[in-house]
Design an enzyme around this catalytic site. Structure first.
Site, PDB file in Angstrom:
ATOM      1  N   CYS A  42      44.205  48.837  37.455  1.00 57.21           N
ATOM      2  CA  CYS A  42      45.285  48.858  38.443  1.00 57.21           C
ATOM      3  C   CYS A  42      45.994  50.227  38.469  1.00 57.21           C
ATOM      4  O   CYS A  42      46.672  50.560  39.438  1.00 57.21           O
ATOM      5  CB  CYS A  42      46.312  47.771  38.142  1.00 57.21           C
ATOM      6  SG  CYS A  42      45.560  46.146  38.027  1.00 57.21           S
ATOM      7  N   GLY A 280      38.498  34.995  36.117  1.00 60.08           N
ATOM      8  CA  GLY A 280      38.780  36.289  36.747  1.00 60.08           C
ATOM      9  C   GLY A 280      38.176  36.400  38.135  1.00 60.08           C
ATOM     10  O   GLY A 280      37.959  35.409  38.836  1.00 60.08           O
TER      11      GLY A 280
HETATM   12  P1  FAD Z   1      37.258  43.278  35.844  1.00 63.88           P
HETATM   13  O1  FAD Z   1      38.562  43.691  35.312  1.00 63.88           O
HETATM   14  O2  FAD Z   1      36.725  44.015  36.999  1.00 63.88           O
HETATM   15  O3  FAD Z   1      36.216  43.320  34.670  1.00 63.88           O
HETATM   16  C1  FAD Z   1      34.878  42.942  34.864  1.00 63.88           C
HETATM   17  C2  FAD Z   1      34.022  43.787  33.952  1.00 63.88           C
HETATM   18  O4  FAD Z   1      32.754  43.165  33.825  1.00 63.88           O
HETATM   19  C3  FAD Z   1      33.760  45.176  34.490  1.00 63.88           C
HETATM   20  O5  FAD Z   1      34.237  46.159  33.585  1.00 63.88           O
HETATM   21  C4  FAD Z   1      32.245  45.261  34.609  1.00 63.88           C
HETATM   22  O6  FAD Z   1      31.724  46.511  34.243  1.00 63.88           O
HETATM   23  C5  FAD Z   1      31.797  44.183  33.665  1.00 63.88           C
HETATM   24  N1  FAD Z   1      30.490  43.617  33.995  1.00 63.88           N
HETATM   25  C6  FAD Z   1      30.087  43.129  35.187  1.00 63.88           C
HETATM   26  N2  FAD Z   1      28.828  42.675  35.113  1.00 63.88           N
HETATM   27  C7  FAD Z   1      28.411  42.875  33.855  1.00 63.88           C
HETATM   28  C8  FAD Z   1      27.201  42.619  33.168  1.00 63.88           C
HETATM   29  N3  FAD Z   1      26.171  42.038  33.776  1.00 63.88           N
HETATM   30  N4  FAD Z   1      27.132  42.977  31.880  1.00 63.88           N
HETATM   31  C9  FAD Z   1      28.156  43.552  31.240  1.00 63.88           C
HETATM   32  N5  FAD Z   1      29.327  43.813  31.841  1.00 63.88           N
HETATM   33  C10 FAD Z   1      29.454  43.473  33.118  1.00 63.88           C
HETATM   34  N6  FAD Z   1      45.296  43.417  40.659  1.00 63.88           N
HETATM   35  C11 FAD Z   1      46.607  43.151  40.649  1.00 63.88           C
HETATM   36  O7  FAD Z   1      46.989  41.992  40.428  1.00 63.88           O
HETATM   37  N7  FAD Z   1      47.528  44.135  40.874  1.00 63.88           N
HETATM   38  C12 FAD Z   1      47.171  45.419  41.101  1.00 63.88           C
HETATM   39  O8  FAD Z   1      48.018  46.288  41.276  1.00 63.88           O
HETATM   40  C13 FAD Z   1      45.795  45.741  41.121  1.00 63.88           C
HETATM   41  N8  FAD Z   1      45.399  47.003  41.356  1.00 63.88           N
HETATM   42  C14 FAD Z   1      44.057  47.303  41.318  1.00 63.88           C
HETATM   43  C15 FAD Z   1      43.654  48.610  41.520  1.00 63.88           C
HETATM   44  C16 FAD Z   1      42.312  48.929  41.488  1.00 63.88           C
HETATM   45  C17 FAD Z   1      41.884  50.340  41.742  1.00 63.88           C
HETATM   46  C18 FAD Z   1      41.350  47.913  41.213  1.00 63.88           C
HETATM   47  C19 FAD Z   1      39.892  48.258  41.139  1.00 63.88           C
HETATM   48  C20 FAD Z   1      41.744  46.614  41.000  1.00 63.88           C
HETATM   49  C21 FAD Z   1      43.092  46.288  41.055  1.00 63.88           C
HETATM   50  N9  FAD Z   1      43.544  44.976  40.869  1.00 63.88           N
HETATM   51  C22 FAD Z   1      44.866  44.691  40.880  1.00 63.88           C
HETATM   52  C23 FAD Z   1      42.580  43.882  40.653  1.00 63.88           C
HETATM   53  C24 FAD Z   1      42.448  43.586  39.191  1.00 63.88           C
HETATM   54  O9  FAD Z   1      42.182  44.761  38.519  1.00 63.88           O
HETATM   55  C25 FAD Z   1      41.360  42.574  39.014  1.00 63.88           C
HETATM   56  O10 FAD Z   1      41.730  41.399  39.680  1.00 63.88           O
HETATM   57  C26 FAD Z   1      41.131  42.255  37.561  1.00 63.88           C
HETATM   58  O11 FAD Z   1      40.800  43.401  36.855  1.00 63.88           O
HETATM   59  C27 FAD Z   1      39.989  41.233  37.447  1.00 63.88           C
HETATM   60  O12 FAD Z   1      39.669  41.043  36.115  1.00 63.88           O
HETATM   61  P2  FAD Z   1      38.207  40.613  35.708  1.00 63.88           P
HETATM   62  O13 FAD Z   1      38.194  40.587  34.229  1.00 63.88           O
HETATM   63  O14 FAD Z   1      37.822  39.405  36.422  1.00 63.88           O
HETATM   64  O15 FAD Z   1      37.276  41.760  36.252  1.00 63.88           O
END
Ligand code: FAD
Length: 815
Positions: A42, A280
């Site tokens: 973020c 997530g």
């Molecule tokens: P992620 O945090 O994306 O983590 C998933 C991880 O899984 C990644 O690192 C990826 O590399 C890994 N992965 C995927 N497939 C594989 C595989 N096959 N093997 C190994 N690893 C793998 N949300 C808010 O609420 N407020 C904000 O201000 C906000 N700002 C954001 C700004 C940006 C630039 C971005 C990109 C996102 C933002 N978000 C924000 C969204 C928030 O970051 C996501 O909703 C949150 O990170 C989701 O968490 P997650 O663990 O599901 O996925």
């Protein structure tokens, strides 16, 4: 127990850390395909903008720190390529070495996040097209800027807007391209328009309703081809068009997916295989308000879901309830907060609802540093449920949206909002907090203490509607709703007896407070009346093309010109004052200055930049420059030598000087003559003049309604005049060579071919620019016409009014 987690950022690391806190003996392996775990995605846009200066602050943890503090086995550069659910194994590819191996698990957690929506656009693989999801993406964009990039194009939702702001802060020329007619889909269009305004005010070019059709190389630069217009060329493109669940592994393993393609999970975050959990951005969940499936990829749900997964793995009955789409976004000086369902979704779901708009201050308006926010509350027709809220403003938005998000989660009603006891001291809030006020207005509506109309109804008002502006005449003259008449609040009690009880009065003011007072007066006199929810501030948000141009601002980072050596510079602080306060103060201050003196004015009222520009033009003072300052603008005006500032009272600023006023008497009902007057009137308006059009005798035809109006009780003679006089501009004929209508038709045809505006268009333009239409009361009487047969908003007056208008004018023309 051995738990394998795929994906090591928000949901994955939240799960891993909680798991360790709950179970010291559990073996926890985290696979992350990227170089970093637990990084602050973020924060990526803000490092680009230089707001977060130290890149290392984004790297919250490393595999080493996670090993030493939580005893986690974190393996970066490790992509899980397949799941074998029957053998309970995952296949892993080490990207650095190319080694592949299998890892067994007792319980598997899929937190693989989201991936960008892929648009099948030609040229998408151009090296100057960047995503903004990872540290690597961010580094690549930083490298482009360091290499001298000057222009960027941004495409996408809220990440795109954050990127646009931060690229602009780095001094780049930024263009935002959005295929949809509005920015930020989770907001309703009128609220999103406030953000668009702010981006434009800060020097970002915004193209909405204009999709990209492809990318092309232009000598190392990149051209984005558009659905309409010329391609835009820039040094690079940030492409952040929204997210879709990264559910590839789950799909390939045969796990059940939901309607948005996200992994389907139960309340315990278990997938269709009970030994596999998911959370997530990779999963979809249930919407709190509608109870329907929803895909809202945000950090809050991801972190909570990770924790819930850990609890369940450890045998606790922990359940994820639902997602409600609470989000907040910074757009330069504005903040946009949203929670629950928006109006578009309520309409799509066919749910009945009420909406109210209000513009409360972030804290007590007499304490510095606040300005009004625009708040929209959506709720059930009986008030029992709050469906959603959206707020856009400068200060205090975060607190109010969170209170409302809590109210929705706690199933409070709008009646409860009236009774919330919220923290107050002048620097923080108001004794009636904006959330209380939202409740008051909603409950006033439900109790029948007020009836509302909305800016999107303007084209659907009933035939007997009369739009009344209850602001001061000075505000009315700066801008008003087309066809409105002006009846300032202070004069309503005196004039209420002259109002026609058969008409429906659609009243408005700047934010809704004065019109509510006017409503209560008019209602208690038995009139049919509704007040515009949110006032002109929200009207402008609905109809951006109707608003006057704001004064241009220089970028925040650019210093103002200091060409003030010869002039006296007087400063005026209007921070916290709401319209018409700043204009009134400005008028008073200028009265004490000499020609050539400079007035430097600070104001936080968001409408002030527009008022200022119009006001300077109308008054003949020189608008020198303005720039954004924290919480408002700082503008400079030079008092014009030839202008004598009018005296002003605090409640009713005086109209502008007569030297810039033109009065046209429209005596003729001939097409060509009326056309000539309207051309001249528009030219005069464009040159900053006030214009009054005084219609008398045959000229009244030009302002008759086109459709017949019932006029019971008219004498035969009056009715005969009515039949003979043309009804409206479209029925006027040429004074010469009419040839039974052929000549007029030919003239209209030629005008159309040569793109000359029709008299109807000219009249609409003139009225939109503030021309006053006055019908001669004596002529009306003689011709047997009634006021209701004339266009709405036409004032009726006698010769005295005409003569005083002419007295104030430097030009009076009789046609
Ligand atoms: P992620 O945090 O994306 O983590 C998933 C991880 O899984 C990644 O690192 C990826 O590399 C890994 N992965 C995927 N497939 C594989 C595989 N096959 N093997 C190994 N690893 C793998 N949300 C808010 O609420 N407020 C904000 O201000 C906000 N700002 C954001 C700004 C940006 C630039 C971005 C990109 C996102 C933002 N978000 C924000 C969204 C928030 O970051 C996501 O909703 C949150 O990170 C989701 O968490 P997650 O663990 O599901 O996925």
């Amino acid at each position: 127990m051995k738990v394998v987690i795929v994906g090591g950022v928000a949901a994955g690391m939240s799960c891993a850390a909680r798991l360790r806190r709950m179970d010291e003996r559990c073996e926890i392996v985290v696979f992350e395909k990227g170089a970093y775990v637990s990084f602050a995605n973020c924060g990526l846009p803000y490092h680009i903008g230089g707001v977060i200066g130290d890149r290392a602050r984004l790297l919250v943890q490393t595999p080493e720190t996670l090993k030493s503090t939580l005893n986690l086995d974190v393996r970066v550069f490790s992509t899980v390529t397949a799941l074998d659910v029957s053998a309970k194994k995952v296949s892993v590819l080490e990207s650095k070495t190319g080694r592949t191996y299998e890892e067994s698990y007792d319980t598997l957690v899929l937190t693989t996040g989201a991936k960008s929506l892929k648009l099948p656009l030609p040229g998408m693989d151009h090296p100057a097209v960047f995503e903004l999801r990872t540290i690597r993406d961010m580094d690549a964009i930083q490298a482009r800027i360091a290499a001298g990039a000057k222009q960027a194009i941004v495409m996408g939702g809220y990440i795109g807007i954050e990127a646009a702001e931060n690229l602009r802060l780095r001094g780049l020329d930024v263009t935002v391209i959005e295929k949809m007619p509005q920015l930020m889909g989770p907001l309703d269009p009128e609220m999103a328009n406030l953000l668009k305004d702010e981006l434009v005010r800060q020097g970002v070019r915004v193209l909405t309703g204009c999709g990209a059709t492809g990318f092309e190389d232009r000598n190392g630069k990149i051209a984005v081809k558009l659905e309409r217009g010329e391609p835009i060329v820039a040094d690079f493109v940030v492409f952040a068009p929204g997210s879709q669940p990264n559910a590839d592994l789950a799909r390939a393993a045969g796990l059940k997916l939901g309607q948005y393609g996200g992994i389907a999970v139960n309340e315990r975050m278990q997938t269709s295989d009970p030994t596999i959990y998911a959370g997530g951005d990779a999963v979809e969940s249930v919407d709190l308000v509608s109870g329907r499936p929803v895909y809202i990829p945000m950090a809050g749900p991801a972190n909570r879901q990770g924790r819930i997964i850990a609890d369940n793995i450890c045998g606790r009955d922990s359940r994820y309830r639902s997602t409600q789409g609470t989000a907040i976004l910074k757009v330069f000086d504005l903040t946009a907060g949203m929670t629950g369902l928006n109006e578009k979704t309520l309409q799509r779901l066919g749910l009945a609802y009420h909406k109210v708009y209000l513009s409360p201050y972030g804290h007590a308006d007499y304490y510095p540093g606040t300005s009004p926010m625009q708040m929209k509350l959506l709720f059930a027709p009986d008030g029992a449920r709050i469906y959603g809220a959206q707020i856009v403003g400068r200060d205090g938005v975060d607190k109010r949206i969170d209170v409302l998000a809590t109210a929705i989660r706690g199933q409070l009603s709008v009646w409860d909002l009236e009774h919330l006891e919220l923290a107050y001291a002048p620097p923080y809030g108001s004794a009636k907090d904006p959330v209380n006020v939202a409740g008051f207005i909603a409950c006033n509506l439900l109790r029948g203490d007020v009836a509302l109309w909305h800016a999107d109804e303007i084209d659907r008002l009933p035939p007997n509607a009369c739009v009344v502006d209850v602001r001061t005449s000075a505000e009315f003259n700066l801008w008003h709703v087309p066809n409105a008449i002006n009846l300032p609040l202070g004069q309503i009690r005196a004039k209420v007896a002259t109002l026609d009880p058969t008409r429906a009065y659609y009243i408005y003011c700047r934010v809704g407070r004065r019109s509510y007072l006017a409503y209560r007066i008019l209602k208690q006199h038995g009139l049919k009346v509704k007040t515009l929810s949110g006032g002109t501030d929200i009207f402008h948000a609905f109809h951006p093309t109707e608003q006057p141009d704001p004064c241009p601002t220089t970028p925040t980072t650019t210093a103002m010109n200091t060409d003030t050596k010869t002039a006296r510079v007087v400063t005026l602080d209007c921070m916290g004052l709401q319209c018409p306060g700043p204009i009134v103060k400005l008028n008073e201050a200028l009265a004490s200055l000499s020609a050539g003196d400079m007035l430097e004015i600070k104001a936080s009222d968001p409408g002030f930049p527009r008022d200022l520009n119009t006001w300077c033009r109308a008054q003949g003072h020189e608008f020198v420059e303005s720039r954004n300052i924290p919480g408002g603008i700082l503008a400079r005006i030079r008092k014009h030598a030839a202008v004598a500032t009018t005296s002003a009272s605090a409640s009713e600023p005086a109209p502008s000087s007569g030297r810039r006023k033109k009065t046209f008497v429209v005596f003729s009902g001939d097409f060509d003559r009326v056309m000539g007057v309207l051309v001249m009137a528009n030219a005069a308006l464009a040159m900053g003049n006030e214009v009054t059009l005084f219609f008398t005798f045959w000229g009244l035809s030009a302002i008759r309604k086109e459709q017949a109006v019932a006029t019971p009780g008219k004498s035969l003679l009056d009715r005969m005049f009515g039949w003979m006089l043309p009804r409206g501009l479209s029925r006027l004929t040429l004074s010469k060579l009419n040839m039974g209508g052929m000549g007029t038709a030919m003239m209209k045809h030629v005008m159309k071919q040569k793109h000359v505006d029709s008299p109807q268009q000219l009249l609409t333009q003139a009225r939109a620019k503030g021309a006053k239409l006055v019908a001669c009361s004596m002529s009306l009487d003689v011709m047997g016409l009634r006021p209701e047969e004339l266009l709405d908003g036409v004032e009726i007056a006698g010769a005295a009014t005409f003569l005083s208008e002419a007295d104030e004018s430097n030009v009076t023309m009789l046609m």
